[in-house]
Design a protein around this motif. Structure first.
Motif, PDB file in Angstrom:
ATOM      1  N   GLU A   1     -32.443 -41.350  28.684  1.00  0.00           N
ATOM      2  CA  GLU A   1     -31.231 -40.634  28.179  1.00  0.00           C
ATOM      3  C   GLU A   1     -30.157 -40.187  29.051  1.00  0.00           C
ATOM      4  O   GLU A   1     -30.537 -39.232  30.065  1.00  0.00           O
ATOM      5  CB  GLU A   1     -31.505 -39.365  27.324  1.00  0.00           C
ATOM      6  CG  GLU A   1     -30.266 -39.224  26.214  1.00  0.00           C
ATOM      7  CD  GLU A   1     -30.932 -37.869  25.314  1.00  0.00           C
ATOM      8  OE1 GLU A   1     -31.638 -37.034  26.013  1.00  0.00           O
ATOM      9  OE2 GLU A   1     -30.138 -37.878  24.469  1.00  0.00           O
TER      10      GLU A   1
ATOM     11  N   ARG B   1     -26.257 -36.703  25.824  1.00  0.00           N
ATOM     12  CA  ARG B   1     -26.570 -36.724  24.313  1.00  0.00           C
ATOM     13  C   ARG B   1     -25.798 -38.115  23.703  1.00  0.00           C
ATOM     14  O   ARG B   1     -24.825 -38.165  23.782  1.00  0.00           O
ATOM     15  CB  ARG B   1     -26.053 -35.520  23.619  1.00  0.00           C
ATOM     16  CG  ARG B   1     -27.030 -34.932  22.911  1.00  0.00           C
ATOM     17  CD  ARG B   1     -26.603 -33.313  22.371  1.00  0.00           C
ATOM     18  NE  ARG B   1     -25.182 -33.205  22.214  1.00  0.00           N
ATOM     19  CZ  ARG B   1     -24.687 -32.399  23.040  1.00  0.00           C
ATOM     20  NH1 ARG B   1     -25.351 -31.825  23.806  1.00  0.00           N
ATOM     21  NH2 ARG B   1     -23.374 -32.148  22.828  1.00  0.00           N
TER      22      ARG B   1
ATOM     23  N   LEU C   1     -27.714 -43.822  25.930  1.00  0.00           N
ATOM     24  CA  LEU C   1     -29.203 -44.446  26.692  1.00  0.00           C
ATOM     25  C   LEU C   1     -28.829 -45.218  27.686  1.00  0.00           C
ATOM     26  O   LEU C   1     -27.951 -46.085  27.778  1.00  0.00           O
ATOM     27  CB  LEU C   1     -30.007 -44.854  25.566  1.00  0.00           C
ATOM     28  CG  LEU C   1     -30.454 -44.117  24.626  1.00  0.00           C
ATOM     29  CD1 LEU C   1     -31.525 -44.837  23.667  1.00  0.00           C
ATOM     30  CD2 LEU C   1     -31.216 -42.773  25.032  1.00  0.00           C
TER      31      LEU C   1
ATOM     32  N   GLY D   1     -36.127 -45.734  21.150  1.00  0.00           N
ATOM     33  CA  GLY D   1     -35.294 -44.679  21.864  1.00  0.00           C
ATOM     34  C   GLY D   1     -34.192 -44.339  21.100  1.00  0.00           C
ATOM     35  O   GLY D   1     -33.735 -43.093  21.234  1.00  0.00           O
TER      36      GLY D   1
ATOM     37  N   HIS E   1     -33.524 -40.570  20.266  1.00  0.00           N
ATOM     38  CA  HIS E   1     -32.450 -39.898  20.748  1.00  0.00           C
ATOM     39  C   HIS E   1     -31.412 -39.538  19.880  1.00  0.00           C
ATOM     40  O   HIS E   1     -30.114 -39.189  20.228  1.00  0.00           O
ATOM     41  CB  HIS E   1     -32.113 -40.216  22.223  1.00  0.00           C
ATOM     42  CG  HIS E   1     -33.392 -40.337  23.039  1.00  0.00           C
ATOM     43  ND1 HIS E   1     -33.798 -39.078  23.718  1.00  0.00           N
ATOM     44  CD2 HIS E   1     -34.093 -41.419  23.652  1.00  0.00           C
ATOM     45  CE1 HIS E   1     -34.749 -39.286  24.618  1.00  0.00           C
ATOM     46  NE2 HIS E   1     -34.856 -40.538  24.553  1.00  0.00           N
TER      47      HIS E   1
ATOM     48  N   ALA F   1     -29.312 -42.206  19.652  1.00  0.00           N
ATOM     49  CA  ALA F   1     -28.338 -42.557  20.360  1.00  0.00           C
ATOM     50  C   ALA F   1     -27.257 -43.418  19.482  1.00  0.00           C
ATOM     51  O   ALA F   1     -27.417 -44.241  18.646  1.00  0.00           O
ATOM     52  CB  ALA F   1     -28.835 -43.306  21.534  1.00  0.00           C
TER      53      ALA F   1
ATOM     54  N   ALA G   1     -25.938 -47.504  24.150  1.00  0.00           N
ATOM     55  CA  ALA G   1     -27.085 -48.072  25.069  1.00  0.00           C
ATOM     56  C   ALA G   1     -26.568 -48.833  26.037  1.00  0.00           C
ATOM     57  O   ALA G   1     -25.419 -49.784  25.919  1.00  0.00           O
ATOM     58  CB  ALA G   1     -28.147 -48.697  24.316  1.00  0.00           C
TER      59      ALA G   1
END
Lengths: 128, 289
Positions: B165, B168, B171, B194, B198, B200, B203
């Protein structure tokens, strides 16, 4: 007959699929959604599939159809909460759902819908 | 047959010390190159333990099929074979542990037996028995080697697909090494897990460490990006070296509407902008950068 409830929230429609989505149920959902969109002139449809652990090619295609139908009826569609395993299966099946917006969870999905609708309002304001 | 076995067990009991000495001598000769790896105390202890278990099992049941009686012998052989496999012995050296018992054992049997018939019977019985045990050690040896290989493969796979990460909701997935279908699968799984973990929205897939990109690798990348998109995350590809950009264009690979950036830094800047953040210089900074 078994049905998936469609909830109306302001100008949006919410659908949470919490049962196994078999073929007939998917078709019924498609009919219900199109009817509701045109009846309430909704601006957006949010479909939550976080409880769904199996998506076959038929369901995937039906989801794409729902999005296409909504677009014709001037409503945006957001698909939220797809699980990793389901995403991998869909990609392996070649169903990448082009034209369907996606979001990680309902919250983000709603933000996305509001943005889409808000932008349109702005455009209208600009036009005026 | 049964009487034979008991006779053999008696012979072993009577000449245990001699047999043990000769046996260990044989073992050392056969594994001379590796004598340094294993101490002679270890060899002595293992051999004497095996002889005890072996003769005890012989008294019970000579056919080597009864699992309860021979289970102990097999367990002991398993541990010997496994430890040798890990120490770097070759399969034949490991199997020789059992086979080299034959010569000293048969010699004692010849001294003790009264007629040629009984001797032949006893030798035949012992040969089949020791052969099956020797093959068993070889089998266990191979199995433990395979386990080591599998474990290493898994470790390599885990090591090669980290999801980090950066900020915030942002990724990074630095890919190192060639992408094949199996790795793509684990990369995809890790990335999607992930994204969920997270929460997210973006990415960054950094392919600086990918040596070559052919149509297959590009296909794998596109699949990964499509899967991430289905989960509601956008992907940015970064670290495309000039040569790789050339290959991609020459091959006619269509990356679609995937955003690409030359470096990870550029990609991070874009990703931050997309989540409504930015990087600004501090007033108190030294101004070096």
């Amino acid at each position: 007959m078994e049905r998936i409830p469609v909830l109306k929230l302001d100008q949006f429609l919410l659908v949470t699929i919490q049962v196994e989505l078999h073929d007939q149920l998917a078709l019924t959902l498609q009919d219900d959604l199109t009817t509701m969109v045109s009846r309430h002139s909704s601006r957006g449809v949010l479909i939550d599939i976080s409880a769904l652990d199996i998506v076959d090619s038929f369901i995937g295609r039906t989801l794409a159809h729902i999005a296409a139908l909504s677009r014709i009826l001037d409503a945006a569609t957001v698909l939220v909460g797809m699980r990793p395993a389901v995403a991998i299966t869909m990609v392996e099946l070649g169903l990448t759902l082009p034209g369907v917006s996606t979001a990680l969870n309902v919250e983000r999905g709603m933000t996305l819908l509001r943005e889409a609708v808000g932008n349109e309002h702005d455009d209208e304001d600009d036009a005026e | 047959m049964n009487k034979n076995a008991t006779d053999v067990a008696n012979v072993i009991a009577r000449h245990k010390a001699d047999i043990l000495k000769e046996w260990i001598q044989r073992q050392k000769e056969s594994a001379s190159s590796l004598s340094g790896i294993m101490s002679s105390e270890d060899a002595l202890e293992q051999s004497s333990q095996f002889l005890d278990l072996f003769s005890a099992a012989l008294n019970e049941d000579p056919s080597a099929e009864n699992d309860t009686v021979w289970g102990e012998v097999r367990t002991m052989l398993e541990s010997v074979s496994r430890s040798r496999a890990l120490q770097g012995f070759s399969p034949s050296e490991t199997a020789t542990f059992v086979f080299s018992l034959k010569q000293p054992l048969f010699q004692r049997l010849r001294q003790e037996s009264k007629s040629a018939d009984t001797l032949a019977d006893a030798v035949w019985a012992m040969t089949t028995l020791l052969d099956s045990l020797g093959l068993y050690t070889a089998e266990v040896f191979l199995r433990s080697r395979e386990q080591v290989i599998l474990q290493q493969q898994q470790e390599l796979l885990d090591l090669s697909t980290p999801v980090v990460e950066l900020y915030r909701g942002v990724l990074a997935l630095p890919l190192i090494g060639t992408l094949d279908s199996e790795r793509t699968h684990s990369v995809m799984e890790n990335l999607l897990e992930g994204i969920v973990h997270h929460e997210a929205a973006i990415a960054i897939i950094d392919i600086t460490g990918v040596p070559t990109v052919d149509t297959l690798v590009a296909q794998h990348l596109i699949k990964t990006i499509a899967a991430a998109r289905l989960m509601g995350a956008e992907c940015i590809i970064s670290g495309i070296r000039p040569q790789i950009a050339q290959t991609i264009v020459h091959l006619g690979v269509d990356l679609g509407d995937v955003t690409t950036k030359a470096s990870l830094a550029e990609a991070l800047k874009l990703a931050l902008a997309k989540v409504g953040r930015g990087i600004a210089p501090l007033k108190t900074g030294t101004g070096l950068s």
